[in-house]
Design a protein around this motif. Sequence first.
Motif, PDB file in Angstrom:
ATOM      1  N   ALA A   1       0.391  -1.215   0.010  1.00  0.00           N
ATOM      2  CA  ALA A   1      -0.117  -0.124   0.025  1.00  0.00           C
ATOM      3  C   ALA A   1       0.601   1.358  -0.091  1.00  0.00           C
ATOM      4  O   ALA A   1       0.588   2.628  -0.633  1.00  0.00           O
ATOM      5  N   LEU A   2       1.139   1.020   1.009  1.00  0.00           N
ATOM      6  CA  LEU A   2       2.469   2.436   1.090  1.00  0.00           C
ATOM      7  C   LEU A   2       3.850   2.470   0.357  1.00  0.00           C
ATOM      8  O   LEU A   2       4.520   3.390   0.472  1.00  0.00           O
ATOM      9  N   ARG A   3       4.031   1.405  -1.291  1.00  0.00           N
ATOM     10  CA  ARG A   3       4.940   1.973  -1.908  1.00  0.00           C
ATOM     11  C   ARG A   3       4.802   2.573  -2.940  1.00  0.00           C
ATOM     12  O   ARG A   3       4.839   2.318  -4.138  1.00  0.00           O
ATOM     13  N   VAL A   4       5.203   4.002  -2.760  1.00  0.00           N
ATOM     14  CA  VAL A   4       5.060   5.072  -3.512  1.00  0.00           C
ATOM     15  C   VAL A   4       5.842   5.667  -2.886  1.00  0.00           C
ATOM     16  O   VAL A   4       6.428   5.877  -2.196  1.00  0.00           O
ATOM     17  N   CYS A   5       6.216   6.788  -4.146  1.00  0.00           N
ATOM     18  CA  CYS A   5       6.705   8.315  -3.671  1.00  0.00           C
ATOM     19  C   CYS A   5       6.127   9.059  -2.466  1.00  0.00           C
ATOM     20  O   CYS A   5       5.278   9.688  -2.789  1.00  0.00           O
ATOM     21  N   GLU A   6       7.191   9.638  -1.753  1.00  0.00           N
ATOM     22  CA  GLU A   6       6.597   9.759  -0.219  1.00  0.00           C
ATOM     23  C   GLU A   6       6.229  11.817  -1.239  1.00  0.00           C
ATOM     24  O   GLU A   6       5.334  12.510  -0.587  1.00  0.00           O
TER      25      GLU A   6
ATOM     26  N   LEU B   1       5.480   3.525  -6.992  1.00  0.00           N
ATOM     27  CA  LEU B   1       6.294   2.758  -7.754  1.00  0.00           C
ATOM     28  C   LEU B   1       6.990   1.533  -8.137  1.00  0.00           C
ATOM     29  O   LEU B   1       5.982   0.784  -7.579  1.00  0.00           O
ATOM     30  N   GLN B   2       7.812   1.611  -9.532  1.00  0.00           N
ATOM     31  CA  GLN B   2       7.725   0.464 -10.394  1.00  0.00           C
ATOM     32  C   GLN B   2       9.095  -0.169  -9.892  1.00  0.00           C
ATOM     33  O   GLN B   2      10.158   0.405  -9.480  1.00  0.00           O
ATOM     34  N   SER B   3       9.063  -1.161 -10.372  1.00  0.00           N
ATOM     35  CA  SER B   3       9.521  -2.080 -10.618  1.00  0.00           C
ATOM     36  C   SER B   3      11.249  -2.703 -11.539  1.00  0.00           C
ATOM     37  O   SER B   3      10.090  -2.314 -12.740  1.00  0.00           O
ATOM     38  N   GLU B   4      12.213  -2.606 -11.284  1.00  0.00           N
ATOM     39  CA  GLU B   4      12.909  -2.647 -12.552  1.00  0.00           C
ATOM     40  C   GLU B   4      14.205  -3.614 -12.421  1.00  0.00           C
ATOM     41  O   GLU B   4      14.963  -3.282 -11.085  1.00  0.00           O
TER      42      GLU B   4
END
Length: 139
Positions: free
Chosen positions: A62-67, A73-76
């Motif tokens: 849920a909190l995997r976002v840019c503050e 956020l996207q995985s690479e």
Amino acid sequence: MNSIDYALFRSEFRTALGEDGYRRFVAAGTARRLRYWQEVELKKFFALHPERQLDMTQLADALRVCELHDGLLQSEVVEVIDGCIDYSQTYLDARRGTFPHAAADPVSTEGRMDMPTLVSVWYCAACRAARSAWMNEPP
């Protein structure tokens, strides 16, 4: 929550913590374990919103976002380079304040012998755009 609405959770959590508190919470991360102050804030929130109860895996999702930009956020997967990298303080300050999740810098071994050749990173598209703009500014 049977059907988890992470956007709704973030919205209510942001309202409960206030903008600065929410950004501080998200920036601190949830990867390994929460800091004591995060546990206190989360416990208060769940006491007021028991229907929004999340386990640690769900909270991390849920909190995997840019503050800073509030984007997901996207995985690479990126290659690891062998060596150490030293950045200027000017760059480090700009990265911290303007593009904290660009994840565009090389990942280095920093002298470790047991590093894999590929690692996953999380990045924010808006941070990458901000980094690109900063890099193209005249000195």
